[in-house]
Write a protein that holds these residues in place. Structure first.
Motif, PDB file in Angstrom:
ATOM      1  N   HIS A  58      -7.894   4.355   4.855  1.00 39.57           N
ATOM      2  CA  HIS A  58      -6.583   4.852   5.265  1.00 39.57           C
ATOM      3  C   HIS A  58      -5.851   5.530   4.114  1.00 39.57           C
ATOM      4  O   HIS A  58      -4.661   5.823   4.232  1.00 39.57           O
ATOM      5  CB  HIS A  58      -5.745   3.722   5.856  1.00 39.57           C
ATOM      6  CG  HIS A  58      -6.325   3.187   7.131  1.00 39.57           C
ATOM      7  ND1 HIS A  58      -6.177   3.825   8.341  1.00 39.57           N
ATOM      8  CD2 HIS A  58      -7.103   2.097   7.376  1.00 39.57           C
ATOM      9  CE1 HIS A  58      -6.810   3.144   9.274  1.00 39.57           C
ATOM     10  NE2 HIS A  58      -7.396   2.100   8.719  1.00 39.57           N
ATOM     11  N   ALA A  59      -6.544   5.756   3.008  1.00 43.36           N
ATOM     12  CA  ALA A  59      -6.011   6.477   1.840  1.00 43.36           C
ATOM     13  C   ALA A  59      -4.674   5.915   1.379  1.00 43.36           C
ATOM     14  O   ALA A  59      -3.746   6.653   1.069  1.00 43.36           O
ATOM     15  CB  ALA A  59      -5.904   7.973   2.137  1.00 43.36           C
ATOM     16  N   LEU A  60      -4.589   4.591   1.307  1.00 38.99           N
ATOM     17  CA  LEU A  60      -3.377   3.935   0.827  1.00 38.99           C
ATOM     18  C   LEU A  60      -3.629   3.380  -0.566  1.00 38.99           C
ATOM     19  O   LEU A  60      -4.770   3.117  -0.944  1.00 38.99           O
ATOM     20  CB  LEU A  60      -2.984   2.797   1.776  1.00 38.99           C
ATOM     21  CG  LEU A  60      -2.692   3.206   3.221  1.00 38.99           C
ATOM     22  CD1 LEU A  60      -2.583   1.975   4.102  1.00 38.99           C
ATOM     23  CD2 LEU A  60      -1.423   4.033   3.290  1.00 38.99           C
ATOM     24  N   SER A  61      -2.575   3.178  -1.320  1.00 41.11           N
ATOM     25  CA  SER A  61      -2.735   2.613  -2.662  1.00 41.11           C
ATOM     26  C   SER A  61      -2.922   1.101  -2.565  1.00 41.11           C
ATOM     27  O   SER A  61      -2.515   0.461  -1.587  1.00 41.11           O
ATOM     28  CB  SER A  61      -1.513   2.918  -3.522  1.00 41.11           C
ATOM     29  OG  SER A  61      -0.407   2.166  -3.071  1.00 41.11           O
ATOM     30  N   PHE A  62      -3.513   0.535  -3.599  1.00 43.25           N
ATOM     31  CA  PHE A  62      -3.726  -0.911  -3.633  1.00 43.25           C
ATOM     32  C   PHE A  62      -2.402  -1.645  -3.503  1.00 43.25           C
ATOM     33  O   PHE A  62      -2.280  -2.587  -2.734  1.00 43.25           O
ATOM     34  CB  PHE A  62      -4.426  -1.318  -4.940  1.00 43.25           C
ATOM     35  CG  PHE A  62      -4.399  -2.799  -5.168  1.00 43.25           C
ATOM     36  CD1 PHE A  62      -5.281  -3.622  -4.496  1.00 43.25           C
ATOM     37  CD2 PHE A  62      -3.474  -3.368  -6.022  1.00 43.25           C
ATOM     38  CE1 PHE A  62      -5.245  -4.992  -4.676  1.00 43.25           C
ATOM     39  CE2 PHE A  62      -3.433  -4.734  -6.216  1.00 43.25           C
ATOM     40  CZ  PHE A  62      -4.324  -5.555  -5.540  1.00 43.25           C
ATOM     41  N   GLY A  63      -1.401  -1.202  -4.246  1.00 39.73           N
ATOM     42  CA  GLY A  63      -0.099  -1.874  -4.218  1.00 39.73           C
ATOM     43  C   GLY A  63       0.539  -1.876  -2.844  1.00 39.73           C
ATOM     44  O   GLY A  63       1.061  -2.902  -2.395  1.00 39.73           O
ATOM     45  N   SER A  64       0.488  -0.740  -2.165  1.00 42.28           N
ATOM     46  CA  SER A  64       1.111  -0.679  -0.841  1.00 42.28           C
ATOM     47  C   SER A  64       0.346  -1.525   0.169  1.00 42.28           C
ATOM     48  O   SER A  64       0.954  -2.189   1.013  1.00 42.28           O
ATOM     49  CB  SER A  64       1.216   0.770  -0.356  1.00 42.28           C
ATOM     50  OG  SER A  64      -0.051   1.329  -0.130  1.00 42.28           O
ATOM     51  N   VAL A  65      -0.977  -1.529   0.083  1.00 40.95           N
ATOM     52  CA  VAL A  65      -1.777  -2.339   1.004  1.00 40.95           C
ATOM     53  C   VAL A  65      -1.537  -3.821   0.750  1.00 40.95           C
ATOM     54  O   VAL A  65      -1.339  -4.602   1.688  1.00 40.95           O
ATOM     55  CB  VAL A  65      -3.281  -2.013   0.871  1.00 40.95           C
ATOM     56  CG1 VAL A  65      -4.134  -3.015   1.630  1.00 40.95           C
ATOM     57  CG2 VAL A  65      -3.563  -0.613   1.351  1.00 40.95           C
ATOM     58  N   TYR A  66      -1.537  -4.220  -0.501  1.00 43.51           N
ATOM     59  CA  TYR A  66      -1.352  -5.630  -0.845  1.00 43.51           C
ATOM     60  C   TYR A  66       0.024  -6.116  -0.398  1.00 43.51           C
ATOM     61  O   TYR A  66       0.157  -7.185   0.189  1.00 43.51           O
ATOM     62  CB  TYR A  66      -1.553  -5.822  -2.344  1.00 43.51           C
ATOM     63  CG  TYR A  66      -1.579  -7.257  -2.769  1.00 43.51           C
ATOM     64  CD1 TYR A  66      -2.631  -8.091  -2.394  1.00 43.51           C
ATOM     65  CD2 TYR A  66      -0.561  -7.791  -3.545  1.00 43.51           C
ATOM     66  CE1 TYR A  66      -2.656  -9.413  -2.783  1.00 43.51           C
ATOM     67  CE2 TYR A  66      -0.583  -9.110  -3.939  1.00 43.51           C
ATOM     68  CZ  TYR A  66      -1.622  -9.926  -3.551  1.00 43.51           C
ATOM     69  OH  TYR A  66      -1.647 -11.230  -3.930  1.00 43.51           O
ATOM     70  N   THR A  67       1.045  -5.299  -0.645  1.00 41.36           N
ATOM     71  CA  THR A  67       2.397  -5.655  -0.222  1.00 41.36           C
ATOM     72  C   THR A  67       2.483  -5.751   1.295  1.00 41.36           C
ATOM     73  O   THR A  67       3.082  -6.684   1.842  1.00 41.36           O
ATOM     74  CB  THR A  67       3.413  -4.616  -0.743  1.00 41.36           C
ATOM     75  OG1 THR A  67       3.311  -4.562  -2.167  1.00 41.36           O
ATOM     76  CG2 THR A  67       4.822  -4.965  -0.337  1.00 41.36           C
ATOM     77  N   ARG A  68       1.876  -4.795   1.990  1.00 40.40           N
ATOM     78  CA  ARG A  68       1.892  -4.793   3.452  1.00 40.40           C
ATOM     79  C   ARG A  68       1.170  -6.021   3.999  1.00 40.40           C
ATOM     80  O   ARG A  68       1.646  -6.652   4.944  1.00 40.40           O
ATOM     81  CB  ARG A  68       1.241  -3.528   3.983  1.00 40.40           C
ATOM     82  CG  ARG A  68       1.319  -3.394   5.489  1.00 40.40           C
ATOM     83  CD  ARG A  68       0.725  -2.107   5.955  1.00 40.40           C
ATOM     84  NE  ARG A  68       1.493  -0.984   5.443  1.00 40.40           N
ATOM     85  CZ  ARG A  68       1.226   0.271   5.691  1.00 40.40           C
ATOM     86  NH1 ARG A  68       0.194   0.587   6.439  1.00 40.40           N
ATOM     87  NH2 ARG A  68       1.965   1.229   5.192  1.00 40.40           N
ATOM     88  N   CYS A  69       0.025  -6.360   3.418  1.00 36.55           N
ATOM     89  CA  CYS A  69      -0.723  -7.533   3.875  1.00 36.55           C
ATOM     90  C   CYS A  69       0.086  -8.812   3.661  1.00 36.55           C
ATOM     91  O   CYS A  69       0.110  -9.694   4.525  1.00 36.55           O
ATOM     92  CB  CYS A  69      -2.062  -7.641   3.160  1.00 36.55           C
ATOM     93  SG  CYS A  69      -3.282  -6.459   3.736  1.00 36.55           S
ATOM     94  N   LYS A  70       0.747  -8.914   2.518  1.00 34.58           N
ATOM     95  CA  LYS A  70       1.564 -10.097   2.250  1.00 34.58           C
ATOM     96  C   LYS A  70       2.723 -10.201   3.226  1.00 34.58           C
ATOM     97  O   LYS A  70       3.092 -11.288   3.652  1.00 34.58           O
ATOM     98  CB  LYS A  70       2.079 -10.079   0.816  1.00 34.58           C
ATOM     99  CG  LYS A  70       1.042 -10.481  -0.192  1.00 34.58           C
ATOM    100  CD  LYS A  70       1.452 -10.407  -1.634  1.00 34.58           C
ATOM    101  CE  LYS A  70       2.852 -10.713  -1.969  1.00 34.58           C
ATOM    102  NZ  LYS A  70       3.120 -10.741  -3.410  1.00 34.58           N
ATOM    103  N   TYR A  71       3.304  -9.064   3.598  1.00 38.22           N
ATOM    104  CA  TYR A  71       4.427  -9.062   4.532  1.00 38.22           C
ATOM    105  C   TYR A  71       3.972  -9.427   5.944  1.00 38.22           C
ATOM    106  O   TYR A  71       4.604 -10.224   6.620  1.00 38.22           O
ATOM    107  CB  TYR A  71       5.095  -7.685   4.526  1.00 38.22           C
ATOM    108  CG  TYR A  71       6.183  -7.533   5.547  1.00 38.22           C
ATOM    109  CD1 TYR A  71       7.424  -8.139   5.358  1.00 38.22           C
ATOM    110  CD2 TYR A  71       5.982  -6.791   6.706  1.00 38.22           C
ATOM    111  CE1 TYR A  71       8.433  -8.012   6.291  1.00 38.22           C
ATOM    112  CE2 TYR A  71       6.982  -6.657   7.655  1.00 38.22           C
ATOM    113  CZ  TYR A  71       8.207  -7.270   7.444  1.00 38.22           C
ATOM    114  OH  TYR A  71       9.188  -7.138   8.379  1.00 38.22           O
TER     115      TYR A  71
END
Length: 66
Positions: free
Chosen positions: A17-30
Motif C-alpha cells: 500500500h506504499a505507506l511508511s513504516f511509521g504511519s502503518v505502525y501508528t495506524r495498527c496501534k490505533y
C-alpha cells in the motif's frame, strides 16, 4: 509468535500500500490496541523493518544487456 505477526502485517501494508513504516505502525496501534500491549514487535524487528523499508523504496536500477 505475536510480535512476528504484527511485524508481517506492518511489512505487508508498507509494501503493498506504499505507506511508511511509521504511519502503518501508528495506524495498527490505533486500530488494534493489542498491538501496543501484547504484540509489540521487538526492537530488532522494528529496526529490521525500518531498514527493509529503505531498501524496498530505493529506486531500482535495471541493466539491459544486448
Amino acid at each position: 509468535g505475536i510480535s512476528r505477526s504484527s511485524a508481517r502485517v506492518t511489512m505487508y501494508l508498507t509494501r503493498n500500500h506504499a505507506l511508511s513504516f511509521g504511519s502503518v505502525y501508528t495506524r495498527c496501534k490505533y486500530k488494534r490496541t493489542c498491538v501496543c500491549h501484547h504484540a509489540n514487535p521487538s526492537q530488532g524487528f522494528i529496526y529490521a523493518l525500518m531498514e527493509w523499508e529503505v531498501v524496498w523504496k530505493r529506486p531500482k536500477v535495471y541493466v539491459v544487456r544486448r
